[in-house]
Design an enzyme around this catalytic site. Structure first.
Site, PDB file in Angstrom:
ATOM      1  N   HIS A   1       9.151 -62.240 -81.536  1.00  0.00           N
ATOM      2  CA  HIS A   1       9.562 -63.632 -81.772  1.00  0.00           C
ATOM      3  C   HIS A   1      11.035 -63.727 -82.150  1.00  0.00           C
ATOM      4  O   HIS A   1      11.630 -62.773 -82.669  1.00  0.00           O
ATOM      5  CB  HIS A   1       8.701 -64.253 -82.876  1.00  0.00           C
TER       6      HIS A   1
ATOM      7  N   HIS B   1       4.678 -60.034 -82.876  1.00  0.00           N
ATOM      8  CA  HIS B   1       5.405 -59.594 -84.063  1.00  0.00           C
ATOM      9  C   HIS B   1       5.701 -58.101 -84.000  1.00  0.00           C
ATOM     10  O   HIS B   1       5.073 -57.366 -83.237  1.00  0.00           O
ATOM     11  CB  HIS B   1       4.576 -59.909 -85.300  1.00  0.00           C
TER      12      HIS B   1
END
Length: 203
Positions: free
Chosen positions: A9, A149
């Protein structure tokens, strides 16, 4: 052959502040939104059949920006959530490293052998990531973009390449970094790790 694009991200508010996030849900920073748009422009050059995203805001908003620009279906998958760090979440990384140096250095060197005391168990973490990968392997899609992530994406690389989760933190992915993996049957090949050329204009 299946082609996987793994994207960490874009920058979140807690990334900017150096705060341990895990399951906490901070939004993108203004820089993060710019990074997300640059990612989208980069993927306009590639074939993407489907986008999978963690439900956490920092990943979802990154994925949504790409999906909107590409016009590609976006699927949210709970199994792509970041691993939980328990009571360590919401605290500054460097202050924790200073206060619990031995615990953190051991964890960084081998999280399987030395897990954090209150984190999601490595067994549970591995199980959910493997479950996602099994669905990827059986999918009819050939070109998949996965937005998630650091911990989750590191685990995908470790499991697909066979280096094991003990090397989870020996991999580095920056915010908005792109990693490409090719899958043919049971064989996976790491093509590149943490590509950042699409963000050069920000430096």
């Amino acid at each position: 052959m299946k082609r996987l694009y793994l994207v960490r991200h874009a920058q979140s508010e807690y990334n900017e502040k150096g705060i341990f996030q895990g399951r906490l849900d901070s939004d993108l920073t203004p820089l993060g939104f710019v990074q997300a748009r640059l990612l989208a422009r980069e993927f306009l050059k590639k074939k993407v059949d489907i986008i999978y995203s963690s439900p956490q805001r920092r990943a979802y908003k990154t994925a949504l920006t790409i999906s909107d620009m590409l016009g590609t279906q976006l699927v949210v998958d709970e199994r792509l959530r970041e691993m939980s760090f328990g009571e360590y979440e919401g605290k500054h990384f460097w202050s924790m490293l200073e206060a619990h140096k031995d615990v953190f250095l051991n964890w960084l060197s081998n999280p399987v052998k030395h897990p954090l005391p209150t984190q999601e168990s490595m067994e549970e973490f591995e199980k959910r990531v493997r479950s996602f990968l099994e669905d990827v392997k059986s999918s009819h899609y050939q070109n998949m973009l996965i937005v998630a992530h650091g911990g989750t994406l590191h685990a995908i690389v470790c499991l697909l390449t066979g280096i094991g989760l003990e090397n989870l933190w020996n991999i580095h992915m920056d915010n908005a970094g792109i990693t490409e993996i090719h899958m043919e049957g049971e064989k996976s090949t790491l093509v590149y790790l943490n590509k950042l050329c699409h963000t050069r204009q920000l430096t």
